[in-house]
Design a protein around this motif. Structure first.
Motif, PDB file in Angstrom:
ATOM      1  N   GLU A   1       0.952  -1.261  -0.099  1.00 31.71           N
ATOM      2  CA  GLU A   1       0.029   0.068   0.047  1.00 31.71           C
ATOM      3  C   GLU A   1       0.714   1.363   0.110  1.00 31.71           C
ATOM      4  OE1 GLU A   1      -3.390  -0.184   2.743  1.00 31.71           O
ATOM      5  OE2 GLU A   1      -4.157  -1.333   1.491  1.00 31.71           O
TER       6      GLU A   1
ATOM      7  N   LYS B   1      -1.141   5.185   1.102  1.00 28.92           N
ATOM      8  CA  LYS B   1      -0.726   5.784   2.326  1.00 28.92           C
ATOM      9  C   LYS B   1       0.883   5.768   2.652  1.00 28.92           C
ATOM     10  CE  LYS B   1      -1.315   1.938   5.103  1.00 28.92           C
ATOM     11  NZ  LYS B   1      -2.709   1.059   5.666  1.00 28.92           N
TER      12      LYS B   1
ATOM     13  N   GLN C   1       2.867   4.295   5.112  1.00 21.84           N
ATOM     14  CA  GLN C   1       3.154   3.464   6.345  1.00 21.84           C
ATOM     15  C   GLN C   1       4.495   3.893   7.068  1.00 21.84           C
ATOM     16  OE1 GLN C   1       0.685   0.723   6.872  1.00 21.84           O
ATOM     17  NE2 GLN C   1       1.764  -0.679   7.900  1.00 21.84           N
TER      18      GLN C   1
ATOM     19  N   PHE D   1      -3.217  -3.035  15.844  1.00 24.62           N
ATOM     20  CA  PHE D   1      -3.184  -1.496  16.302  1.00 24.62           C
ATOM     21  C   PHE D   1      -2.008  -0.940  15.377  1.00 24.62           C
ATOM     22  CE2 PHE D   1      -1.841   1.828  19.359  1.00 24.62           C
ATOM     23  CZ  PHE D   1      -3.064   2.443  19.310  1.00 24.62           C
TER      24      PHE D   1
ATOM     25  N   GLY E   1       0.962   1.274  13.666  1.00 26.55           N
ATOM     26  CA  GLY E   1       2.454   1.778  14.374  1.00 26.55           C
ATOM     27  C   GLY E   1       2.174   3.419  14.916  1.00 26.55           C
ATOM     28  N   PRO E   2       1.487   4.214  13.939  1.00 22.84           N
ATOM     29  CA  PRO E   2       1.463   5.578  14.509  1.00 22.84           C
ATOM     30  C   PRO E   2       0.249   5.614  15.561  1.00 22.84           C
ATOM     31  CG  PRO E   2       1.342   5.443  12.336  1.00 22.84           C
ATOM     32  CD  PRO E   2       1.076   4.137  12.491  1.00 22.84           C
TER      33      PRO E   2
ATOM     34  N   ARG F   1      -5.812   7.926  14.259  1.00 22.42           N
ATOM     35  CA  ARG F   1      -7.660   7.980  14.521  1.00 22.42           C
ATOM     36  C   ARG F   1      -8.042   9.357  14.964  1.00 22.42           C
ATOM     37  NH1 ARG F   1      -7.470   2.033  17.267  1.00 22.42           N
ATOM     38  NH2 ARG F   1      -6.670   0.858  15.175  1.00 22.42           N
TER      39      ARG F   1
ATOM     40  N   LYS G   1     -13.793  -1.110   2.414  1.00 20.54           N
ATOM     41  CA  LYS G   1     -12.620  -0.638   1.831  1.00 20.54           C
ATOM     42  C   LYS G   1     -12.518  -1.587   0.500  1.00 20.54           C
ATOM     43  CE  LYS G   1      -7.577  -1.151   2.570  1.00 20.54           C
ATOM     44  NZ  LYS G   1      -6.526  -1.568   3.287  1.00 20.54           N
TER      45      LYS G   1
ATOM     46  N   THR H   1     -10.535   3.318   3.654  1.00 24.35           N
ATOM     47  CA  THR H   1      -9.443   2.333   4.124  1.00 24.35           C
ATOM     48  C   THR H   1      -9.847   2.123   5.570  1.00 24.35           C
ATOM     49  OG1 THR H   1      -8.265   4.580   4.953  1.00 24.35           O
ATOM     50  CG2 THR H   1      -7.376   3.307   3.079  1.00 24.35           C
ATOM     51  N   VAL H   2      -9.406   1.054   6.288  1.00 23.85           N
ATOM     52  CA  VAL H   2      -9.771   0.871   7.653  1.00 23.85           C
ATOM     53  C   VAL H   2      -9.545   1.953   8.503  1.00 23.85           C
ATOM     54  CG1 VAL H   2      -9.476  -0.783   9.427  1.00 23.85           C
ATOM     55  CG2 VAL H   2      -9.363  -1.800   7.108  1.00 23.85           C
ATOM     56  N   GLU H   3      -8.355   2.406   8.502  1.00 28.66           N
ATOM     57  CA  GLU H   3      -8.023   3.740   9.338  1.00 28.66           C
ATOM     58  C   GLU H   3      -8.448   4.787   8.800  1.00 28.66           C
ATOM     59  OE1 GLU H   3      -6.956   3.291  12.494  1.00 28.66           O
ATOM     60  OE2 GLU H   3      -6.035   1.194  12.367  1.00 28.66           O
TER      61      GLU H   3
HETATM   62  P1  XMP Z   1      -5.734   0.613   6.129  1.00 28.66           P
HETATM   63  O1  XMP Z   1      -6.134   1.790   7.000  1.00 28.66           O
HETATM   64  O2  XMP Z   1      -4.626   0.704   5.338  1.00 28.66           O
HETATM   65  O3  XMP Z   1      -5.305  -0.367   7.260  1.00 28.66           O
HETATM   66  O4  XMP Z   1      -7.009   0.248   5.553  1.00 28.66           O
HETATM   67  C1  XMP Z   1      -5.277  -2.002   6.928  1.00 28.66           C
HETATM   68  C2  XMP Z   1      -4.707  -2.552   8.095  1.00 28.66           C
HETATM   69  O5  XMP Z   1      -3.376  -1.852   8.429  1.00 28.66           O
HETATM   70  C3  XMP Z   1      -3.084  -1.242   9.767  1.00 28.66           C
HETATM   71  N1  XMP Z   1      -2.528   0.021   9.589  1.00 28.66           N
HETATM   72  C4  XMP Z   1      -1.012   0.085   9.979  1.00 28.66           C
HETATM   73  N2  XMP Z   1      -0.336  -0.697  10.501  1.00 28.66           N
HETATM   74  N3  XMP Z   1       1.220   0.992  10.594  1.00 28.66           N
HETATM   75  C5  XMP Z   1       0.905  -0.313  10.926  1.00 28.66           C
HETATM   76  O6  XMP Z   1       1.749  -0.842  11.780  1.00 28.66           O
HETATM   77  C6  XMP Z   1       0.541   2.015   9.813  1.00 28.66           C
HETATM   78  O7  XMP Z   1       0.918   2.968   9.680  1.00 28.66           O
HETATM   79  C7  XMP Z   1      -0.854   1.328   9.452  1.00 28.66           C
HETATM   80  N4  XMP Z   1      -1.861   2.011   9.018  1.00 28.66           N
HETATM   81  C8  XMP Z   1      -2.745   1.115   8.846  1.00 28.66           C
HETATM   82  C9  XMP Z   1      -4.673  -0.783  10.086  1.00 28.66           C
HETATM   83  O8  XMP Z   1      -4.617  -0.763  11.474  1.00 28.66           O
HETATM   84  C10 XMP Z   1      -5.388  -2.053   9.576  1.00 28.66           C
HETATM   85  O9  XMP Z   1      -5.287  -3.281  10.236  1.00 28.66           O
END
Ligand code: XMP
Length: 407
Positions: free
Chosen positions: A150, A156, A158, A208, A210-211, A216, A399, A403-405
């Motif tokens: 991703e 995003k 990460q 959970f 990393g940031p 959130r 999603k 996105t999830v977050e």
């Molecule tokens: P998204 O928001 O990308 O989330 O749909 C998919 C999964 O990844 C987790 N997530 C992260 N985990 N650092 C992490 O370690 C990050 O920056 C990060 N961003 C999203 C999110 O909680 C979900 O499980």
């Protein structure tokens, strides 16, 4: 430039993934890479970084140091709980209390990507300084496949994705980087965790990021907003954690409750599905996915009306059909009637809490979890008791397009 990923002698696509074979290979690889030097790993207590730390500890023993950073974006009581959990796994731990560094770096930043980049740079500056003091030349980290897919795809930034963005970590941060879990997806990491004997709570723990709470806390981070988010997170985790089956991820987010009007076309579209309903947008934007790209779009705020619950979940697609800038929709569960006496007279509570719960296998796509309405209503009443909360919403978006977050 994207670094090519070696599958490492086992075939994950043909379904022959074997945790014992994986662990044996990775232990050998870690020993070869680190040689006679020392390595550092930053652990957050999450499944990926904890599994990676136990794996690296098996390979290096006393030549590994685990750093746990208290960034200020952890949940209530989490610093204490995670430290105890990591120590109970026998990991040599150093806790770094660095909240002020992060707050300073994030001050005034509202944009999701700017916040993520500021987080990443602060994280690695602090980590590399502390790791060098301990004589570590290598950083091991638990980046997994969806993280770099991703980030490299531009959805995003990460925080733990570096080499895949073409960064020379030796020049930029002063360490050589090793990422043993790079080819794995979440369910495989859990298999490895169970094989390594990582305690049930860690291997089955919902992810959970990393940031942490930073992603959130939509828009600018402030202490009072974080406080509301911590309280809301606790309430949401308690209420939804006991649902059967448990959602794969469930949490709260917080945003300033400031709204702008939606277009007449969007209003009409909402009326079709939700007679008597109303739609607005939050002023703040959130992250979503459009095709293979990241979209930083509008959050549609729907309220009122009478509808059979399942119809609600068709709203995001219908709204997006009318306004391509929307990436998610939330449905109002309730609002506060409390006024607060401030210096300017009576003002309303200022933060909206968003409840997010998803069903997913690999987190690359997800569906909103159908939380029973009576559970949501009870949760809403509890959330409205938190000082600072003006209204409560339930996120009804899949999603993609969200996105999830939120950031
Ligand atoms: P998204 O928001 O990308 O989330 O749909 C998919 C999964 O990844 C987790 N997530 C992260 N985990 N650092 C992490 O370690 C990050 O920056 C990060 N961003 C999203 C999110 O909680 C979900 O499980």
């Amino acid at each position: 430039m994207l670094k090519s990923i070696s599958p490492g002698g086992y075939n994950i696509t043909s379904g022959t993934f074997s945790p014992p074979v994986f662990v044996e290979e990775k232990v050998r690889e870690i020993r070869e890479f680190v040689g006679s030097s020392k390595a550092a790993i930053a652990t957050s207590g999450g499944v990926d970084s904890t599994t990676c730390a136990v794996l690296a500890h098996r390979a290096l023993g006393g030549r590994l140091i685990c750093f746990f950073m208290d960034t200020g974006f952890m949940r209530e009581g989490e610093v204490q709980e995670v430290s105890e959990m990591l120590r109970s796994l026998g990991l040599p731990l150093r806790v770094l209390s660095v909240k002020d560094r992060f707050m300073e770096a994030l001050k005034g930043k509202k944009d999701a990507e700017e916040k993520r980049i500021a987080f990443r740079e602060t994280f690695y500056k602090v980590l590399s300084k502390e790791a060098r003091k301990e004589g570590c030349e290598v950083l091991i980290q638990g980046t997994i496949a969806p993280d770099w897919i991703e980030t490299s795809g531009g959805i995003k930034t990460q925080h733990n994705v570096l080499e895949q963005l073409g960064f020379d970590t030796v020049k930029r941060y002063g360490f050589r980087l090793l990422e043993p879990l790079l080819e794995l997806y979440k369910d495989q990491v859990r298999e490895v965790a169970r094989y390594l004997g990582v305690r049930f709570e860690a291997s089955e723990r919902q992810p959970f990021p990393g940031p942490g709470l930073l992603v959130r806390c939509i828009g600018e981070v402030r202490e009072d907003k974080l406080k509301v988010l911590r309280g809301a997170t606790l309430a949401v985790e308690r209420a939804l954690g006991s649902l059967k089956p448990t959602p794969n991820q469930y949490f709260a987010a917080v945003v300033e409750d400031e709204r702008v009007v939606a277009s007449p076309a969007v209003e009409r579209a909402v009326q079709e599905i939700l007679p008597g309903g109303k739609v607005e947008y939050f002023k703040c934007r959130a992250t979503g996915v459009k095709g293979d790209n990241r979209a930083y779009g509008k959050i549609a705020v729907v309220s009122g009306g009478e509808v059979e619950t399942e119809r609600l979940f068709t709203l995001p697609e219908r709204i997006i059909h009318e306004d391509g800038e929307v990436v998610r929709a939330v449905y109002k569960l309730g609002e506060s009637t409390v006024g607060v006496i401030g210096s300017g007279g009576v003002r309303r509570e200022r933060y909206a809490v968003l409840v997010r719960a998803v069903e997913t296998r690999d987190f690359m796509t997800a569906k909103p979890y159908r939380v029973p309405m009576e559970v949501l209503k009870r949760l809403c009443q509890e959330l409205l008791k938190i000082c600072g909360v003006s209204s409560v919403f339930y996120d009804i978006t899949s999603k993609p397009p969200a996105t999830v977050e939120y950031e």
